[in-house]
Scaffold this motif. Structure first.
Motif, PDB file in Angstrom:
ATOM      1  N   SER A   1      -7.233  11.556 -17.108  1.00  0.00           N
ATOM      2  CA  SER A   1      -8.114  10.454 -16.724  1.00  0.00           C
ATOM      3  C   SER A   1      -9.572  10.823 -16.966  1.00  0.00           C
ATOM      4  CB  SER A   1      -7.902  10.078 -15.253  1.00  0.00           C
ATOM      5  OG  SER A   1      -6.617   9.541 -15.075  1.00  0.00           O
ATOM      6  N   VAL A   2      -9.937  12.045 -16.637  1.00  0.00           N
ATOM      7  CA  VAL A   2     -11.311  12.508 -16.884  1.00  0.00           C
ATOM      8  C   VAL A   2     -11.575  12.554 -18.380  1.00  0.00           C
ATOM      9  CG1 VAL A   2     -12.868  14.500 -16.681  1.00  0.00           C
ATOM     10  CG2 VAL A   2     -11.525  13.744 -14.708  1.00  0.00           C
ATOM     11  N   ARG A   3     -10.634  13.092 -19.139  1.00  0.00           N
ATOM     12  CA  ARG A   3     -10.787  13.138 -20.598  1.00  0.00           C
ATOM     13  C   ARG A   3     -10.958  11.736 -21.162  1.00  0.00           C
ATOM     14  NH1 ARG A   3      -8.509  11.629 -24.981  1.00  0.00           N
ATOM     15  NH2 ARG A   3      -8.588  12.827 -26.898  1.00  0.00           N
ATOM     16  N   ASP A   4     -10.150  10.797 -20.680  1.00  0.00           N
ATOM     17  CA  ASP A   4     -10.229   9.438 -21.192  1.00  0.00           C
ATOM     18  C   ASP A   4     -11.545   8.778 -20.820  1.00  0.00           C
ATOM     19  OD1 ASP A   4      -9.086   6.291 -21.275  1.00  0.00           O
ATOM     20  OD2 ASP A   4      -8.282   7.716 -22.748  1.00  0.00           O
ATOM     21  N   TYR A   5     -12.081   9.113 -19.654  1.00  0.00           N
ATOM     22  CA  TYR A   5     -13.377   8.574 -19.241  1.00  0.00           C
ATOM     23  C   TYR A   5     -14.445   8.955 -20.269  1.00  0.00           C
ATOM     24  CZ  TYR A   5     -17.686   8.031 -16.617  1.00  0.00           C
ATOM     25  OH  TYR A   5     -18.955   7.682 -16.230  1.00  0.00           O
ATOM     26  N   PHE A   6     -14.464  10.209 -20.663  1.00  0.00           N
ATOM     27  CA  PHE A   6     -15.451  10.659 -21.638  1.00  0.00           C
ATOM     28  C   PHE A   6     -15.145  10.143 -23.046  1.00  0.00           C
ATOM     29  CE2 PHE A   6     -16.222  13.696 -18.209  1.00  0.00           C
ATOM     30  CZ  PHE A   6     -17.596  13.479 -18.051  1.00  0.00           C
ATOM     31  N   ALA A   7     -13.872   9.975 -23.362  1.00  0.00           N
ATOM     32  CA  ALA A   7     -13.497   9.421 -24.670  1.00  0.00           C
ATOM     33  C   ALA A   7     -13.928   7.963 -24.796  1.00  0.00           C
ATOM     34  CB  ALA A   7     -11.995   9.551 -24.876  1.00  0.00           C
ATOM     35  N   SER A   8     -14.112   7.289 -23.682  1.00  0.00           N
ATOM     36  CA  SER A   8     -14.543   5.890 -23.719  1.00  0.00           C
ATOM     37  C   SER A   8     -15.923   5.737 -24.351  1.00  0.00           C
ATOM     38  CB  SER A   8     -14.541   5.294 -22.305  1.00  0.00           C
ATOM     39  OG  SER A   8     -13.225   5.235 -21.825  1.00  0.00           O
ATOM     40  N   GLY A   9     -16.788   6.727 -24.173  1.00  0.00           N
ATOM     41  CA  GLY A   9     -18.110   6.679 -24.804  1.00  0.00           C
ATOM     42  C   GLY A   9     -18.001   6.704 -26.316  1.00  0.00           C
ATOM     43  N   LYS A  10     -17.163   7.593 -26.848  1.00  0.00           N
ATOM     44  CA  LYS A  10     -16.943   7.658 -28.289  1.00  0.00           C
ATOM     45  C   LYS A  10     -16.320   6.355 -28.777  1.00  0.00           C
ATOM     46  CE  LYS A  10     -14.314  10.047 -31.904  1.00  0.00           C
ATOM     47  NZ  LYS A  10     -13.631   8.871 -32.423  1.00  0.00           N
ATOM     48  N   ALA A  11     -15.365   5.833 -28.020  1.00  0.00           N
ATOM     49  CA  ALA A  11     -14.706   4.582 -28.410  1.00  0.00           C
ATOM     50  C   ALA A  11     -15.723   3.444 -28.483  1.00  0.00           C
ATOM     51  CB  ALA A  11     -13.588   4.246 -27.426  1.00  0.00           C
TER      52      ALA A  11
END
Length: 184
Positions: A148-158
């Protein structure tokens, strides 16, 4: 977003890749959950074709080949499985499903921590997409928090990829495999 039992019927389900098992021949727990969910959607008649999208040359192994093999073991007709070996990330998987494989409507299957971002990206890229929460056997609380933490930060790249309309990393000609599988 839907649970497996409540998912609507569509022609295509897209399974997003992730790491395979250390033996490089079997799916890891998260990938197995995604594939088991997709297989159930097909066997219950809520999907006709599975587009498996992942990294064909990834560090953990050939995700689409492993995905295809496992779906076949689960009883999905191999003629109903199309493999995209250049779904290098979620953005690429969504863009390629639309641009290369001509998918217009699909269910996206991935774990809950990844589902909102995946569906949002696919919709932004022109897919009429809904999400189905994948099974996650072996996903303990620590792993779910980490992802979930990884996906939170991946949202910025997305968001950045979507804003600038980044083309997929690998350009491919139009591939009729999904349409052909739907005819078969």
């Amino acid at each position: 977003m839907y649970d497996e039992a409540d998912a609507p019927a569509v022609d295509v389900v897209i399974v997003l890749g992730t790491a395979v098992a250390p033996d490089r021949r079997r799916p890891g727990d998260r990938l197995a959950g995604r594939l088991e969910t997709a297989a159930e959607l097909v066997t219950s008649g809520r999907a006709r074709v599975v587009l498996v999208s992942g990294d064909g040359g990834g560090t953990s192994g050939d995700e689409p080949a492993v995905m295809t093999s496992y779906l076949t073991e689960l009883g999905v007709d191999p003629r109903r499985v199309v493999a995209d070996p250049f779904g290098l990330d979620t953005y690429d998987s969504c863009a390629r499903a639309r641009e290369v494989y001509g998918v217009e409507r699909a269910l996206i299957v991935t774990q809950s921590y990844h589902l909102s971002r995946a569906v949002t990206l696919c919709r932004h890229l022109g897919l009429d997409a809904d999400g189905v929460t994948a099974r996650c056997t072996g996903c303990g609380p620590a792993l779910l928090v980490e992802k979930s933490v990884r996906d939170y930060f991946a949202s910025g790249k997305a968001a950045w990829d979507a804003f600038r309309r980044r083309p997929p990393a690998v350009h491919s000609p139009v591939n009729p495999a999904v349409q052909d599988a739907l005819k078969g």
